[in-house]
Motif scaffolding. Structure first.
Motif, PDB file in Angstrom:
ATOM      1  N   ILE A 190     -70.724 -15.034  62.583  1.00  0.00           N
ATOM      2  CA  ILE A 190     -70.712 -15.933  61.426  1.00  0.00           C
ATOM      3  C   ILE A 190     -71.248 -17.287  61.870  1.00  0.00           C
ATOM      4  CG2 ILE A 190     -69.275 -17.074  59.693  1.00  0.00           C
ATOM      5  CD1 ILE A 190     -67.233 -14.803  60.016  1.00  0.00           C
ATOM      6  N   ARG A 191     -72.287 -17.734  61.204  1.00  0.00           N
ATOM      7  CA  ARG A 191     -72.786 -19.076  61.511  1.00  0.00           C
ATOM      8  C   ARG A 191     -72.129 -20.055  60.552  1.00  0.00           C
ATOM      9  NH1 ARG A 191     -78.958 -20.623  60.644  1.00  0.00           N
ATOM     10  NH2 ARG A 191     -78.369 -20.573  58.462  1.00  0.00           N
ATOM     11  N   THR A 192     -71.579 -21.127  61.089  1.00  0.00           N
ATOM     12  CA  THR A 192     -70.950 -22.092  60.191  1.00  0.00           C
ATOM     13  C   THR A 192     -72.043 -22.725  59.337  1.00  0.00           C
ATOM     14  OG1 THR A 192     -71.034 -23.857  61.845  1.00  0.00           O
ATOM     15  CG2 THR A 192     -69.023 -22.524  61.768  1.00  0.00           C
ATOM     16  N   CYS A 193     -71.593 -23.344  58.271  1.00  0.00           N
ATOM     17  CA  CYS A 193     -72.483 -23.841  57.227  1.00  0.00           C
ATOM     18  C   CYS A 193     -73.703 -24.625  57.738  1.00  0.00           C
ATOM     19  CB  CYS A 193     -71.613 -24.723  56.350  1.00  0.00           C
ATOM     20  SG  CYS A 193     -72.494 -25.826  55.347  1.00  0.00           S
ATOM     21  N   ASP A 194     -74.861 -24.239  57.225  1.00  0.00           N
ATOM     22  CA  ASP A 194     -76.105 -24.923  57.597  1.00  0.00           C
ATOM     23  C   ASP A 194     -76.684 -25.610  56.356  1.00  0.00           C
ATOM     24  OD1 ASP A 194     -78.382 -25.753  58.906  1.00  0.00           O
ATOM     25  OD2 ASP A 194     -79.315 -23.791  59.009  1.00  0.00           O
ATOM     26  N   LEU A 195     -75.823 -26.330  55.643  1.00  0.00           N
ATOM     27  CA  LEU A 195     -76.317 -27.065  54.466  1.00  0.00           C
ATOM     28  C   LEU A 195     -77.154 -28.245  54.915  1.00  0.00           C
ATOM     29  CD1 LEU A 195     -73.477 -27.405  51.849  1.00  0.00           C
ATOM     30  CD2 LEU A 195     -75.530 -26.026  51.720  1.00  0.00           C
ATOM     31  N   LEU A 210     -78.769 -35.327  57.404  1.00  0.00           N
ATOM     32  CA  LEU A 210     -77.389 -34.839  57.507  1.00  0.00           C
ATOM     33  C   LEU A 210     -77.374 -33.342  57.212  1.00  0.00           C
ATOM     34  CD1 LEU A 210     -74.533 -36.021  57.991  1.00  0.00           C
ATOM     35  CD2 LEU A 210     -74.266 -36.038  55.511  1.00  0.00           C
ATOM     36  N   ARG A 211     -77.705 -32.568  58.226  1.00  0.00           N
ATOM     37  CA  ARG A 211     -77.865 -31.129  58.045  1.00  0.00           C
ATOM     38  C   ARG A 211     -76.940 -30.374  59.005  1.00  0.00           C
ATOM     39  NH1 ARG A 211     -83.077 -27.332  59.741  1.00  0.00           N
ATOM     40  NH2 ARG A 211     -81.869 -25.477  59.261  1.00  0.00           N
ATOM     41  N   SER A 212     -76.578 -29.145  58.641  1.00  0.00           N
ATOM     42  CA  SER A 212     -75.907 -28.215  59.555  1.00  0.00           C
ATOM     43  C   SER A 212     -74.619 -28.755  60.139  1.00  0.00           C
ATOM     44  CB  SER A 212     -76.869 -27.835  60.684  1.00  0.00           C
ATOM     45  OG  SER A 212     -78.050 -27.322  60.173  1.00  0.00           O
ATOM     46  N   VAL A 270     -73.571 -21.305  70.350  1.00  0.00           N
ATOM     47  CA  VAL A 270     -74.425 -22.257  69.638  1.00  0.00           C
ATOM     48  C   VAL A 270     -75.790 -21.640  69.359  1.00  0.00           C
ATOM     49  CG1 VAL A 270     -73.461 -24.453  70.413  1.00  0.00           C
ATOM     50  CG2 VAL A 270     -75.139 -23.296  71.836  1.00  0.00           C
ATOM     51  N   MET A 271     -76.378 -22.115  68.265  1.00  0.00           N
ATOM     52  CA  MET A 271     -77.771 -21.770  68.028  1.00  0.00           C
ATOM     53  C   MET A 271     -78.600 -22.776  68.790  1.00  0.00           C
ATOM     54  SD  MET A 271     -78.220 -20.624  64.130  1.00  0.00           S
ATOM     55  CE  MET A 271     -79.911 -20.193  64.477  1.00  0.00           C
ATOM     56  N   ILE A 272     -79.595 -22.280  69.479  1.00  0.00           N
ATOM     57  CA  ILE A 272     -80.497 -23.213  70.158  1.00  0.00           C
ATOM     58  C   ILE A 272     -81.748 -23.276  69.290  1.00  0.00           C
ATOM     59  CG2 ILE A 272     -81.745 -23.747  72.278  1.00  0.00           C
ATOM     60  CD1 ILE A 272     -78.834 -23.741  72.897  1.00  0.00           C
ATOM     61  N   GLU A 273     -81.858 -24.383  68.567  1.00  0.00           N
ATOM     62  CA  GLU A 273     -82.974 -24.509  67.626  1.00  0.00           C
ATOM     63  C   GLU A 273     -83.522 -25.929  67.555  1.00  0.00           C
ATOM     64  OE1 GLU A 273     -81.668 -23.209  63.745  1.00  0.00           O
ATOM     65  OE2 GLU A 273     -79.725 -24.159  63.942  1.00  0.00           O
ATOM     66  N   VAL A 274     -83.015 -26.765  68.450  1.00  0.00           N
ATOM     67  CA  VAL A 274     -83.517 -28.137  68.558  1.00  0.00           C
ATOM     68  C   VAL A 274     -84.037 -28.276  69.991  1.00  0.00           C
ATOM     69  CG1 VAL A 274     -82.832 -30.573  68.506  1.00  0.00           C
ATOM     70  CG2 VAL A 274     -81.764 -28.951  66.947  1.00  0.00           C
ATOM     71  N   ASN A 297     -87.019 -20.384  64.002  1.00  0.00           N
ATOM     72  CA  ASN A 297     -87.583 -20.988  62.778  1.00  0.00           C
ATOM     73  C   ASN A 297     -87.547 -22.506  62.888  1.00  0.00           C
ATOM     74  OD1 ASN A 297     -87.517 -18.366  61.974  1.00  0.00           O
ATOM     75  ND2 ASN A 297     -85.762 -18.590  60.626  1.00  0.00           N
ATOM     76  N   ASP A 298     -86.403 -23.015  63.303  1.00  0.00           N
ATOM     77  CA  ASP A 298     -86.294 -24.464  63.456  1.00  0.00           C
ATOM     78  C   ASP A 298     -86.854 -24.936  64.790  1.00  0.00           C
ATOM     79  OD1 ASP A 298     -85.170 -25.630  61.102  1.00  0.00           O
ATOM     80  OD2 ASP A 298     -83.411 -24.397  61.481  1.00  0.00           O
ATOM     81  N   LEU A 299     -86.675 -24.121  65.820  1.00  0.00           N
ATOM     82  CA  LEU A 299     -87.188 -24.550  67.133  1.00  0.00           C
ATOM     83  C   LEU A 299     -88.698 -24.810  67.053  1.00  0.00           C
ATOM     84  CD1 LEU A 299     -86.357 -25.116  70.044  1.00  0.00           C
ATOM     85  CD2 LEU A 299     -86.917 -22.746  70.603  1.00  0.00           C
ATOM     86  N   ASP A 344     -93.344 -29.196  59.510  1.00  0.00           N
ATOM     87  CA  ASP A 344     -92.375 -28.801  58.486  1.00  0.00           C
ATOM     88  C   ASP A 344     -92.531 -27.305  58.189  1.00  0.00           C
ATOM     89  OD1 ASP A 344     -91.069 -28.288  56.109  1.00  0.00           O
ATOM     90  OD2 ASP A 344     -91.734 -30.125  55.125  1.00  0.00           O
ATOM     91  N   ARG A 345     -91.444 -26.554  58.378  1.00  0.00           N
ATOM     92  CA  ARG A 345     -91.522 -25.098  58.221  1.00  0.00           C
ATOM     93  C   ARG A 345     -91.788 -24.676  56.779  1.00  0.00           C
ATOM     94  NH1 ARG A 345     -85.299 -23.302  59.550  1.00  0.00           N
ATOM     95  NH2 ARG A 345     -85.620 -21.505  58.241  1.00  0.00           N
ATOM     96  N   GLY A 346     -91.593 -25.578  55.821  1.00  0.00           N
ATOM     97  CA  GLY A 346     -91.773 -25.194  54.423  1.00  0.00           C
ATOM     98  C   GLY A 346     -92.986 -25.829  53.773  1.00  0.00           C
TER      99      GLY A 346
HETATM  100 MG    MG Z   1     -82.203 -22.830  61.718  1.00  0.00          MG
END
Ligand code: MG
Ligand code: PEP
Length: 585
Positions: A333-338, A359-361, A430-434, A456-458, A466-468
């Motif tokens: 379960i990944r905690t909220c990534d809002l 202010l993300r994740s 932890v997710m390693i994405e930074v 995706n974020d890394l 910008d990924r989007g």
């Molecule tokens: Mg991500």
């Protein structure tokens, strides 16, 4: 007939009828109405104006309370404009006189006002023009927010066409009726594309001017393999695509037959293949495709599908439901990534100027401890009922990991006091994405139970792309040597620290990257469930020695072109028939 090129983000071909969705940020849909619809449009206008007025009154009151009367004065102009009888009458005349929707009447009348103010050519009036634009967005937001409920109540199968589809809209749509997605904006790993893949819907994004060229009800072909949308196709094209659709369906069905077989290389190395999910119901698809469990549960969809933040009970029920469906298989379960594009910025009082760096994740979670605690308590309670792991997204410094772990420890004590069972040994990773976390991964490995690489974020943060954003989509490339280098660094740290490391970014489900990821040392890959069979097919066709040799070669390249071409060539060599569609340039 019109062919519009975009970015292919989810495989498959669909022929269907267009359903147009707008957002307050875009040009409003230009639709003329029947005379009989006028009263309904007028009613919609009045409801939207009243709701916008209430929002402004609330904002004004809060600003006055928190910042004083002077800053709150700005809203007087907004409120005054909304009460302006002449303006209201002009909008009503547009609806009743030119037979346009309430959205278009508002947009046209406000724009006329903006032009008048701008022509006055002084700074004060320029500021007023900006205030009018702001107010226009607010009223349109009220009118077009209704799109979400239209999406939830589709009456017929539909191809969703939008300038941009927000994650909330994607989450709200009636998934049994939507057959494909096509949008003007977006890139391969924008969250709407991820949802499309998760739902197995063919999708093309980044089409730029599609929405303006489509009328509701038009026949469309969405070719998610080639990245093409064909608007109002002729009879010959329709026939040709019906054949292609059938071929694509047969090749998927053939791959699915692998679901009962092990993901093991020719020289006997077993690879764990997990599913990424947004909703527990997708677990069915993970299991049907032969997945070993869930490697990434994106829980922010619990926020996006309701108006209020989810309660501890909402979380708990969702996790328990997932565990029951998994029947003993693991759930990460990944905690909220809002935040960023997963929080419609329009919902925020003050949209961030740079939301992907905002202010993300985990930052959002730590800033809303009440909501975070509800989620962590639910995760811990669920851990008593099956193999649960927790991971924090977007961690960029050690303090975030330590604060998160401390909260888990405190909640554990609380639960023990209350006599509520939980797994005291639940792994926290932890997710390693930074890039900062990747570069410091050695330190993180000493305090985390596991890593999961979020490519995706890394990729977006490493390459500053910008990924989007479709305008820079050509620069977004996981085959960039810098990304390969960071992946190697992370895996080296995980090995040195004796912890597991998986990859849950979209590349894990891309056949082109499979051999490289194995060769670099990954033994767990987590992906969109539909991709599990094709990745299994790659794994069963290669030896680990072959993969390691490829990873060594690629490690010495210094351009993404060279890396990409090499990876495509290797994949093509395995089986040109099966992998042909995945190596198209
Ligand atoms: Mg991500
Ligand atoms: C990632 O960034 O690779 C990832 C898996 O997380 P998300 O796509 O939800 O940001």
């Amino acid at each position: 007939m019109q062919r519009i090129k975009g970015i292919a983000v989810s495989h498959g071909i669909v022929v269907g009828r267009a359903f147009l969705v707008g957002t307050a940020e875009q040009v409003v849909p230009h639709r003329t109405i029947q005379e009989s619809e006028v009263p309904q449009q007028l009613e919609r206008l009045h409801v939207a104006l009243r709701a916008a007025g209430a929002q402004i009154a609330e904002l004004s009151e809060r600003t006055r309370r928190e910042l004083g009367t002077e800053p709150a004065k700005i809203f007087e102009f907004h409120a005054g404009l909304l009460r302006d009888k002449a303006l209201l009458a002009a909008i009503e005349r547009r609806i009743g006189g030119t037979f346009v929707t309430a959205e278009q009447a508002v947009a046209d009348q406000f724009r006329q006002l903006v032009d008048q103010f701008r022509r006055m050519g002084n700074e004060v009036f320029e500021q007023k023009a900006n205030d009018i634009i702001d107010l226009e967005r607010r009223v349109l937001g009220q009118l077009m927010g209704e799109q979400t409920s239209r999406l939830a109540q589709l009456e017929e199968p539909a191809v969703i066409v939008a300038h941009e589809l927000t994650p909330s809209q994607a989450a709200a749509m009636d998934r049994s009726k939507v057959t494909a997605l096509a949008t003007d904006l977006g890139g391969r790993t924008s969250h709407t594309s991820i949802v499309a893949r998760a739902l197995g819907l063919p999708a093309v994004v980044g089409c730029q001017h599609l929405a303006a060229n489509v009328e509701e009800g038009d026949t469309l072909i969405v070719d998610g393999n080639a990245g093409m949308v064909i608007v109002r196709p002729d009879a010959r094209t329709l026939e040709e695509y019906s054949r292609l659709q059938e071929r694509s369906r047969r090749s998927r069905a053939a791959l699915r037959e692998l679901s009962g077989q092990e993901a093991v290389t020719k020289d006997g190395v077993r690879i764990q293949l997990m599913g990424n999910i947004e909703f527990p119901e997708e677990i069915e698809s993970v299991l049907a495709n032969g997945g070993d469990g869930v490697g990434l549960y994106r829980t922010e969809f619990l926020w996006l599908t309701r108006k209020e933040p989810p309660t501890e009970q909402d979380h708990y029920e969702a996790y328990l439901h997932a565990l029951r469906l998994l029947k003993g298989k693991p759930l990460t379960i990944r905690t909220c990534d809002l935040g960023a594009d997963k929080y419609t910025q329009a919902q925020m009082e003050e949209p961030e100027r740079n939301p992907f760096l905002g202010l993300r994740s985990i930052r959002h979670s730590l800033a809303t401890p009440h909501e975070f605690k509800a989620q962590l308590r639910a995760i811990l309670r669920a851990s008593a009922h099956g193999p649960v792991k927790t991971m924090f997204p977007l961690v960029s410094n050690l303090m975030e990991l330590r604060q998160g772990k401390l909260m888990i420890a405190d909640i554990g004590e609380e639960l023990a006091d209350e006599g509520i069972p939980f797994d005291a040994q639940m792994p926290v990773g932890v997710m390693i994405e930074v890039p900062a976390a990747a570069l410091m991964s050695r330190v993180f490995a000493s305090e985390s139970a596991f890593f999961s690489i979020g490519t995706n974020d890394l990729v977006q943060y490493t390459l500053a792309v910008d990924r989007g954003n479709e305008r820079v989509a050509h620069l977004y490339n996981a085959a960039h040597p810098a990304v390969v280098y960071l992946t190697k660094t992370i895996l080296r740290s995980a090995r040195a620290g004796g912890i597991d490391c998986s990859c849950c970014g979209e590349v894990a489900g891309e056949p082109v990257f499979c051999m490289l990821l194995l060769g670099l040392g990954l033994r767990t890959l987590s992906m969109v469930p539909d991709q599990i069979p094709v990745i299994k097919r790659v794994i069963r066709s290669v030896t680990m020695e072959q993969c390691e040799r490829l990873a060594r070669r690629v490690g010495s390249f210094d351009s993404e072109r060279q890396i990409e071409t090499t990876l495509r060539d290797e994949l093509r060599k395995i089986d040109p028939d099966v992998f042909g569609q995945w190596v198209a340039e």
